[in-house]
Design a protein around this motif. Structure first.
Motif, mmCIF file in Angstrom:
data_model
loop_
_atom_site.group_PDB
_atom_site.id
_atom_site.type_symbol
_atom_site.label_atom_id
_atom_site.label_comp_id
_atom_site.label_asym_id
_atom_site.label_seq_id
_atom_site.Cartn_x
_atom_site.Cartn_y
_atom_site.Cartn_z
ATOM 1 N N ALA A 199 0.826 -1.210 0.000
ATOM 2 C CA ALA A 199 0.000 0.000 0.000
ATOM 3 C C ALA A 199 0.858 1.257 0.000
ATOM 4 C CB ALA A 199 -0.933 -0.004 1.213
ATOM 5 N N GLY A 200 2.191 1.082 -0.021
ATOM 6 C CA GLY A 200 3.090 2.214 -0.059
ATOM 7 C C GLY A 200 3.440 2.765 1.314
ATOM 8 N N GLN A 201 3.111 2.039 2.370
ATOM 9 C CA GLN A 201 3.426 2.468 3.725
ATOM 10 C C GLN A 201 4.672 1.744 4.217
ATOM 11 O OE1 GLN A 201 0.045 1.740 6.239
ATOM 12 N NE2 GLN A 201 -1.047 3.536 5.490
ATOM 13 N N GLU A 202 5.151 2.199 5.355
ATOM 14 C CA GLU A 202 6.253 1.504 5.999
ATOM 15 C C GLU A 202 5.695 0.243 6.647
ATOM 16 O OE1 GLU A 202 9.297 2.261 9.698
ATOM 17 O OE2 GLU A 202 8.634 3.995 8.531
ATOM 18 N N GLY A 203 6.346 -0.878 6.425
ATOM 19 C CA GLY A 203 5.908 -2.130 7.025
ATOM 20 C C GLY A 203 6.355 -2.239 8.467
ATOM 21 N N LEU A 204 6.193 -3.394 9.033
ATOM 22 C CA LEU A 204 6.603 -3.619 10.412
ATOM 23 C C LEU A 204 8.104 -3.790 10.549
ATOM 24 C CD1 LEU A 204 3.802 -6.049 11.663
ATOM 25 C CD2 LEU A 204 3.935 -3.578 11.907
ATOM 26 N N GLY A 205 8.806 -3.907 9.442
ATOM 27 C CA GLY A 205 10.261 -4.078 9.484
ATOM 28 C C GLY A 205 10.618 -5.395 10.129
ATOM 29 N N THR A 206 11.667 -5.382 10.924
ATOM 30 C CA THR A 206 12.096 -6.607 11.595
ATOM 31 C C THR A 206 11.341 -6.825 12.897
ATOM 32 O OG1 THR A 206 13.888 -5.419 12.702
ATOM 33 C CG2 THR A 206 14.407 -6.475 10.597
ATOM 34 N N GLU A 207 10.557 -5.834 13.306
ATOM 35 C CA GLU A 207 9.782 -5.965 14.541
ATOM 36 C C GLU A 207 8.606 -6.913 14.326
ATOM 37 O OE1 GLU A 207 8.589 -1.802 14.961
ATOM 38 O OE2 GLU A 207 9.764 -1.789 16.806
ATOM 39 N N GLY A 208 8.183 -7.504 15.375
ATOM 40 C CA GLY A 208 6.945 -8.254 15.334
ATOM 41 C C GLY A 208 5.795 -7.340 15.714
ATOM 42 N N PHE A 209 4.608 -7.875 15.682
ATOM 43 C CA PHE A 209 3.407 -7.102 15.992
ATOM 44 C C PHE A 209 3.461 -6.528 17.405
ATOM 45 C CE2 PHE A 209 -0.817 -6.888 17.849
ATOM 46 C CZ PHE A 209 -1.486 -6.106 16.923
ATOM 47 N N ILE A 210 3.818 -7.366 18.375
ATOM 48 C CA ILE A 210 3.841 -6.917 19.771
ATOM 49 C C ILE A 210 4.889 -5.828 19.962
ATOM 50 C CG2 ILE A 210 4.354 -7.639 22.139
ATOM 51 C CD1 ILE A 210 2.978 -10.300 21.464
ATOM 52 N N SER A 211 6.060 -6.028 19.394
ATOM 53 C CA SER A 211 7.121 -5.021 19.513
ATOM 54 C C SER A 211 6.719 -3.707 18.868
ATOM 55 C CB SER A 211 8.407 -5.516 18.856
ATOM 56 O OG SER A 211 8.882 -6.657 19.521
ATOM 57 N N HIS A 212 6.000 -3.785 17.765
ATOM 58 C CA HIS A 212 5.627 -2.587 17.024
ATOM 59 C C HIS A 212 4.501 -1.801 17.709
ATOM 60 C CE1 HIS A 212 5.438 -0.138 13.375
ATOM 61 N NE2 HIS A 212 4.120 -0.165 13.514
ATOM 62 N N TYR A 213 3.478 -2.502 18.169
ATOM 63 C CA TYR A 213 2.279 -1.829 18.675
ATOM 64 C C TYR A 213 2.175 -1.742 20.199
ATOM 65 C CZ TYR A 213 0.354 -1.899 13.971
ATOM 66 O OH TYR A 213 0.156 -1.702 12.628
ATOM 67 N N LEU A 214 2.785 -2.668 20.929
ATOM 68 C CA LEU A 214 2.550 -2.716 22.368
ATOM 69 C C LEU A 214 3.767 -2.334 23.206
ATOM 70 C CD1 LEU A 214 0.432 -5.994 22.494
ATOM 71 C CD2 LEU A 214 -0.370 -3.637 22.364
#
Length: 130
Positions: free
Chosen positions: A68-83
């Motif tokens: 979608a042209g956005q920055e992805g989560l990179g090497t982080e997982g979901f928990i690391s990224h959002y929580l």
């Protein structure tokens, strides 16, 4: 637009799955047969956090955001990224994981006690026992 919908849906499903892993054991108090899907979800959650299994929802969200042209989560997982660092301080990750595991354990202990009480009531009210 479609990729962003996929990414947002994956993120929402991820939050729902995490909530189910932590609190879904309390559903077993009302519906004892719900132990099996919760056991599977909790085992998978444990595998992701302890063993390091990859989560398909993390991959799906990352894929959707990148396409979608956005920055992805990179090497982080979901928990690391959002929580981590947002909901709780990063230095308290282990304590947060232990607290989540304690909630799961307490819900299962409560479910076992309720099942025992139900079995006892059933034996007492059984015509064969009179």
């Amino acid at each position: 637009m479609g990729y962003l919908i996929v990414a947002e849906a994956a993120m929402a499903l991820h939050f729902a799955f995490l909530a189910y892993v932590v609190c879904g054991g309390f559903l077993v108090w009302r519906w004892p047969q719900a132990i099996w899907p919760h056991l599977a979800a909790a085992a998978y959650g444990l595998g992701v956090t302890v063993v390091g299994w990859l989560c398909p929802l993390t991959w799906l969200e990352h894929w959707g955001r990148v396409n979608a042209g956005q920055e992805g989560l990179g090497t982080e997982g979901f928990i690391s990224h959002y929580l981590t660092g947002v909901v709780y301080p990063a230095e308290h990750l282990r304590e947060t994981q232990l607290a989540a595991a304690a909630v799961v354990a307490l819900s299962w202990i409560g479910a076992a006690l309720l099942a025992r009480r139900r079995a006892h009531r059933t034996r007492e009210s059984s015509p064969a026992m009179r």
